[in-house]
Design an enzyme around this catalytic site. Sequence first.
Site, mmCIF file in Angstrom:
data_model
loop_
_atom_site.group_PDB
_atom_site.id
_atom_site.type_symbol
_atom_site.label_atom_id
_atom_site.label_comp_id
_atom_site.label_asym_id
_atom_site.label_seq_id
_atom_site.Cartn_x
_atom_site.Cartn_y
_atom_site.Cartn_z
ATOM 1 N N CYS A 22 0.818 -1.214 0.000
ATOM 2 C CA CYS A 22 0.000 0.000 0.000
ATOM 3 C C CYS A 22 0.848 1.259 0.000
ATOM 4 C CB CYS A 22 -0.972 0.010 1.177
ATOM 5 S SG CYS A 22 -0.167 0.232 2.777
ATOM 6 N N CYS A 28 -3.054 -1.152 8.192
ATOM 7 C CA CYS A 28 -2.382 0.050 8.715
ATOM 8 C C CYS A 28 -2.089 -0.100 10.198
ATOM 9 C CB CYS A 28 -3.259 1.285 8.506
ATOM 10 S SG CYS A 28 -3.606 1.652 6.778
#
Length: 173
Positions: A33, A102
């Site tokens: 990402c 995340c």
Amino acid sequence: MYSKTVMDHFRKPRNVGTMESADGVGEVGNPLCGDMMTIYLKVKDDRIDDIKFQTFGCGAAIAVSSMLTELAKGKTIDEAKKITNKEVADALEGLPKNKLHCSNLGADALHLAIKNYEDMKAGKAPSEAKRQEKHEHGEGEKCYCPYCDTQLSESEEVCPSCRLNVIENRTVR
């Protein structure tokens, strides 16, 4: 989609910045990402006296970094070592499934900064610390791909849906 807490830490992140003469530095990234997170520590009397972060990534990654610094600031080194990725996500009142990866960066960056601090304190040359994802779960919990949320068997190394290598980045619920 995002909780009020996530939005607050994204819009008004706490403890942003770099740190001159940091006692410990930890950096992690997610190549899929593009998120990159660096944590800087100042330690006084075995306690995290100051902590800063620099994050390049999405709003969720910034919120995770901000919350992590709030959780760690003022804690002893031993207390800070116990902060988990799940604890950071829970403190943010959850993250959307496609952003759970995340939260996997936050505590990992902190733990690498602590390792860097301890190595320097012990007179060891700073090592190229690598992030190691812990694949642990209790009875009844299942593994999921952190990128597309497909349920995985214990032996799968590549997600059958998105075809990404997931062996080090599984999400456990």
